[in-house]
Design a protein around this motif. Structure first.
Motif, PDB file in Angstrom:
ATOM      1  N   GLY A 132     -32.768  41.589  20.587  1.00 30.72           N
ATOM      2  CA  GLY A 132     -33.873  42.398  20.075  1.00 30.72           C
ATOM      3  C   GLY A 132     -35.221  41.920  20.518  1.00 30.72           C
ATOM      4  N   GLY A 133     -35.707  40.875  19.870  1.00 27.69           N
ATOM      5  CA  GLY A 133     -37.012  40.346  20.242  1.00 27.69           C
ATOM      6  C   GLY A 133     -38.096  41.404  20.161  1.00 27.69           C
ATOM      7  N   PRO A 134     -38.760  41.714  21.279  1.00 25.49           N
ATOM      8  CA  PRO A 134     -39.867  42.674  21.266  1.00 25.49           C
ATOM      9  C   PRO A 134     -39.470  44.070  20.811  1.00 25.49           C
ATOM     10  CG  PRO A 134     -39.853  41.401  23.302  1.00 25.49           C
ATOM     11  CD  PRO A 134     -38.572  41.095  22.600  1.00 25.49           C
ATOM     12  N   SER A 135     -38.248  44.474  21.117  1.00 29.80           N
ATOM     13  CA  SER A 135     -37.827  45.846  20.807  1.00 29.80           C
ATOM     14  C   SER A 135     -37.445  46.043  19.354  1.00 29.80           C
ATOM     15  CB  SER A 135     -36.631  46.236  21.676  1.00 29.80           C
ATOM     16  OG  SER A 135     -35.455  45.549  21.269  1.00 29.80           O
ATOM     17  N   GLY A 136     -37.060  44.953  18.671  1.00 30.97           N
ATOM     18  CA  GLY A 136     -36.460  45.094  17.352  1.00 30.97           C
ATOM     19  C   GLY A 136     -35.011  45.528  17.481  1.00 30.97           C
ATOM     20  N   VAL A 137     -34.330  45.616  16.355  1.00 25.93           N
ATOM     21  CA  VAL A 137     -32.911  45.969  16.300  1.00 25.93           C
ATOM     22  C   VAL A 137     -32.707  46.983  15.175  1.00 25.93           C
ATOM     23  CG1 VAL A 137     -30.566  45.093  15.947  1.00 25.93           C
ATOM     24  CG2 VAL A 137     -32.241  43.692  17.166  1.00 25.93           C
ATOM     25  N   PRO A 138     -31.897  48.021  15.398  1.00 18.20           N
ATOM     26  CA  PRO A 138     -31.659  48.992  14.323  1.00 18.20           C
ATOM     27  C   PRO A 138     -30.762  48.424  13.225  1.00 18.20           C
ATOM     28  CG  PRO A 138     -30.270  49.499  16.202  1.00 18.20           C
ATOM     29  CD  PRO A 138     -31.173  48.368  16.630  1.00 18.20           C
ATOM     30  N   GLY A 139     -30.874  49.015  12.052  1.00 17.11           N
ATOM     31  CA  GLY A 139     -30.002  48.618  10.954  1.00 17.11           C
ATOM     32  C   GLY A 139     -30.522  49.153   9.639  1.00 17.11           C
ATOM     33  N   VAL A 140     -29.747  48.944   8.590  1.00 19.52           N
ATOM     34  CA  VAL A 140     -30.194  49.370   7.265  1.00 19.52           C
ATOM     35  C   VAL A 140     -31.336  48.485   6.809  1.00 19.52           C
ATOM     36  CG1 VAL A 140     -27.911  50.246   6.617  1.00 19.52           C
ATOM     37  CG2 VAL A 140     -28.552  47.903   6.018  1.00 19.52           C
ATOM     38  N   GLY A 141     -32.136  48.983   5.897  1.00 20.08           N
ATOM     39  CA  GLY A 141     -33.167  48.201   5.235  1.00 20.08           C
ATOM     40  C   GLY A 141     -32.770  47.952   3.793  1.00 20.08           C
ATOM     41  N   GLU A 142     -33.744  47.672   2.972  1.00 21.00           N
ATOM     42  CA  GLU A 142     -33.472  47.389   1.563  1.00 21.00           C
ATOM     43  C   GLU A 142     -32.825  48.581   0.867  1.00 21.00           C
ATOM     44  OE1 GLU A 142     -35.790  45.579  -2.368  1.00 21.00           O
ATOM     45  OE2 GLU A 142     -36.920  46.135  -0.562  1.00 21.00           O
ATOM     46  N   ALA A 143     -33.305  49.798   1.152  1.00 22.83           N
ATOM     47  CA  ALA A 143     -32.752  50.986   0.479  1.00 22.83           C
ATOM     48  C   ALA A 143     -31.288  51.198   0.845  1.00 22.83           C
ATOM     49  CB  ALA A 143     -33.579  52.217   0.852  1.00 22.83           C
ATOM     50  N   GLY A 144     -30.953  51.000   2.121  1.00 19.69           N
ATOM     51  CA  GLY A 144     -29.560  51.152   2.542  1.00 19.69           C
ATOM     52  C   GLY A 144     -28.665  50.112   1.905  1.00 19.69           C
ATOM     53  N   ALA A 145     -29.172  48.884   1.768  1.00 15.38           N
ATOM     54  CA  ALA A 145     -28.396  47.824   1.136  1.00 15.38           C
ATOM     55  C   ALA A 145     -28.145  48.135  -0.340  1.00 15.38           C
ATOM     56  CB  ALA A 145     -29.114  46.487   1.292  1.00 15.38           C
ATOM     57  N   ILE A 146     -29.157  48.655  -1.011  1.00 12.94           N
ATOM     58  CA  ILE A 146     -28.993  49.042  -2.416  1.00 12.94           C
ATOM     59  C   ILE A 146     -27.949  50.143  -2.540  1.00 12.94           C
ATOM     60  CG2 ILE A 146     -30.164  50.139  -4.374  1.00 12.94           C
ATOM     61  CD1 ILE A 146     -32.708  48.631  -3.495  1.00 12.94           C
ATOM     62  N   TRP A 147     -27.970  51.100  -1.618  1.00 16.00           N
ATOM     63  CA  TRP A 147     -26.977  52.189  -1.610  1.00 16.00           C
ATOM     64  C   TRP A 147     -25.562  51.630  -1.504  1.00 16.00           C
ATOM     65  CZ3 TRP A 147     -23.344  54.148   1.874  1.00 16.00           C
ATOM     66  CH2 TRP A 147     -22.916  55.460   1.664  1.00 16.00           C
ATOM     67  N   LEU A 148     -25.363  50.654  -0.639  1.00 19.36           N
ATOM     68  CA  LEU A 148     -24.047  50.020  -0.498  1.00 19.36           C
ATOM     69  C   LEU A 148     -23.666  49.267  -1.773  1.00 19.36           C
ATOM     70  CD1 LEU A 148     -24.545  48.654   3.116  1.00 19.36           C
ATOM     71  CD2 LEU A 148     -22.860  50.387   2.457  1.00 19.36           C
ATOM     72  N   ALA A 149     -24.633  48.536  -2.337  1.00 21.27           N
ATOM     73  CA  ALA A 149     -24.361  47.753  -3.539  1.00 21.27           C
ATOM     74  C   ALA A 149     -24.013  48.651  -4.718  1.00 21.27           C
ATOM     75  CB  ALA A 149     -25.556  46.872  -3.874  1.00 21.27           C
ATOM     76  N   GLU A 150     -24.694  49.793  -4.830  1.00 21.76           N
ATOM     77  CA  GLU A 150     -24.421  50.714  -5.931  1.00 21.76           C
ATOM     78  C   GLU A 150     -22.998  51.257  -5.868  1.00 21.76           C
ATOM     79  OE1 GLU A 150     -28.929  52.496  -6.754  1.00 21.76           O
ATOM     80  OE2 GLU A 150     -27.546  53.587  -5.437  1.00 21.76           O
ATOM     81  N   ARG A 151     -22.406  51.269  -4.708  1.00 21.07           N
ATOM     82  CA  ARG A 151     -21.040  51.755  -4.542  1.00 21.07           C
ATOM     83  C   ARG A 151     -20.003  50.645  -4.678  1.00 21.07           C
ATOM     84  NH1 ARG A 151     -24.587  54.816  -3.399  1.00 21.07           N
ATOM     85  NH2 ARG A 151     -24.365  57.077  -3.290  1.00 21.07           N
ATOM     86  N   GLY A 152     -20.477  49.438  -4.937  1.00 21.61           N
ATOM     87  CA  GLY A 152     -19.565  48.336  -5.232  1.00 21.61           C
ATOM     88  C   GLY A 152     -18.735  47.864  -4.066  1.00 21.61           C
ATOM     89  N   VAL A 153     -19.291  47.931  -2.850  1.00 24.07           N
ATOM     90  CA  VAL A 153     -18.502  47.493  -1.703  1.00 24.07           C
ATOM     91  C   VAL A 153     -18.243  45.994  -1.773  1.00 24.07           C
ATOM     92  CG1 VAL A 153     -19.454  49.365  -0.311  1.00 24.07           C
ATOM     93  CG2 VAL A 153     -20.477  47.086  -0.154  1.00 24.07           C
ATOM     94  N   HIS A 154     -17.168  45.571  -1.165  1.00 27.02           N
ATOM     95  CA  HIS A 154     -16.806  44.153  -1.145  1.00 27.02           C
ATOM     96  C   HIS A 154     -17.542  43.419  -0.035  1.00 27.02           C
ATOM     97  CE1 HIS A 154     -14.293  40.639  -1.821  1.00 27.02           C
ATOM     98  NE2 HIS A 154     -13.997  40.592  -0.529  1.00 27.02           N
ATOM     99  N   ALA A 155     -17.704  44.097   1.095  1.00 26.33           N
ATOM    100  CA  ALA A 155     -18.405  43.518   2.242  1.00 26.33           C
ATOM    101  C   ALA A 155     -18.978  44.655   3.071  1.00 26.33           C
ATOM    102  CB  ALA A 155     -17.457  42.666   3.088  1.00 26.33           C
ATOM    103  N   ALA A 156     -20.008  44.326   3.842  1.00 25.40           N
ATOM    104  CA  ALA A 156     -20.620  45.309   4.737  1.00 25.40           C
ATOM    105  C   ALA A 156     -20.851  44.641   6.081  1.00 25.40           C
ATOM    106  CB  ALA A 156     -21.943  45.812   4.159  1.00 25.40           C
ATOM    107  N   GLY A 157     -20.631  45.402   7.145  1.00 32.10           N
ATOM    108  CA  GLY A 157     -20.792  44.834   8.472  1.00 32.10           C
ATOM    109  C   GLY A 157     -21.475  45.799   9.404  1.00 32.10           C
ATOM    110  N   ALA A 158     -21.923  45.275  10.553  1.00 29.79           N
ATOM    111  CA  ALA A 158     -22.597  46.103  11.544  1.00 29.79           C
ATOM    112  C   ALA A 158     -22.398  45.506  12.927  1.00 29.79           C
ATOM    113  CB  ALA A 158     -24.086  46.238  11.222  1.00 29.79           C
ATOM    114  N   ASP A 159     -22.804  46.280  13.928  1.00 32.68           N
ATOM    115  CA  ASP A 159     -22.629  45.880  15.327  1.00 32.68           C
ATOM    116  C   ASP A 159     -23.866  45.191  15.883  1.00 32.68           C
ATOM    117  OD1 ASP A 159     -24.199  48.143  15.199  1.00 32.68           O
ATOM    118  OD2 ASP A 159     -23.097  49.283  16.713  1.00 32.68           O
TER     119      ASP A 159
END
Length: 276
Positions: free
Chosen positions: A174-201
């Motif tokens: 990433g560096g200068p370009s940054g990297v895509p992914g969820v932010g705080e809101a996306g993480a809260i959405w996952l947590a509200e659904r009670g997931v055991h683990a979350a992963g990304a590429d």
């Protein structure tokens, strides 16, 4: 002997399709600059020592950080305001050089329902742009498009498509370009659904701002510290996306390293041979 009446064993006998979700560990592969690099060498090669009968043996040595290549974050990996998950005092817990209470050795082997949310596919792009925040609307729209729901206890894998850049090295980090992914809101959405683990590429699971590096990681705080949800990073999700599978059996076993904050892993996505 009476044959075992076991549905899982029957499925294995019938045939299992498998997709490897782990990156091959190679010296010089892209990784977070915050962790020791992976290194592999051969202290002894064939011919360096030959026995009297003509036989020879080679051996290896590796050194590596535990957050290199495809890996899982233990709950001991991140703290916030001096506390880890469950209110554990982060400084006191590290005395002695091992995180006994929340180390990677406390992660049980995972055999769980896995869900792939192919966000890049939903958005119709090869990969999300650097620094793009995957929104709740993206997650919900992807799930609706794929006809899949996220349920309690699931392992949810989020494909941004950024993993297709892994072979490019530095651009993947990433560096200068940054990297895509969820932010705080996306993480809260996952947590509200009670997931055991979350992963990304991606290198850090969550969005990295252009030029910002790992300065702010709110999704790590939400998942690891506030909800006790494990994070899996640097997954290879291209092959899984190509299968069209939205749900599958997810298998992951961390190395049983006492007190460590993470572990390299080689996760698998499995379906019975007749599944479509």
């Amino acid at each position: 002997m009476t044959p075992t009446n076991d549905a899982l064993l029957d499925a294995v006998r019938t045939g299992v399709e498998m997709v490897d979700l782990g990156r091959q560990l190679r010296t010089g592969m892209p990784q977070s600059p915050n962790h020791p690099q992976f290194w592999h060498t051969l202290p002894r090669r064939h011919g360096d020592m030959v026995r009297s009968d003509g036989s020879s043996a080679a051996n290896d040595m590796i050194s590596t950080g535990t957050h290199v290549g495809t890996h899982i974050d233990a709950l001991a990996h991140v703290s916030f305001d001096g506390k880890m998950y469950g209110g554990v005092d982060a400084v006191a817990a590290g005395i002695g050089g091992k995180y006994e209470e929340l180390g990677v050795h406390t992660i049980e082997p995972m055999v769980r329902r896995g869900v792939l949310l192919d966000v890049a596919g939903h958005l119709g792009v090869p990969h999300c742009e650097g620094g793009y925040e995957i929104t709740v609307e993206d997650l919900e729209g992807t799930a609706e498009r794929q006809g899949v729901s996220v349920e309690s206890g699931d392992v949810v894998l989020i494909r941004s498509g950024w993993g297709s850049r892994f072979a490019e090295g530095a651009p993947y980090v990433g560096g200068p370009s940054g990297v895509p992914g969820v932010g705080e809101a996306g993480a809260i959405w996952l947590a509200e659904r009670g997931v055991h683990a979350a992963g990304a590429d991606t290198i850090a699971f969550e969005r990295l701002a252009p030029g910002g590096g790992h300065a702010l990681l709110p999704a790590h705080r939400v998942l690891l510290v506030e909800h006790g949800i494990y994070i899996i990073e640097a997954l290879d999700l291209e092959g899984l996306a190509a299968t069209g599978w939205s749900e599958f059996t997810f298998v992951l076993v961390p190395l049983n390293i006492f007190g460590a904050t993470g572990s390299p892993v080689r996760p698998l996505a499995l379906r019975s041979g007749g599944s479509r």
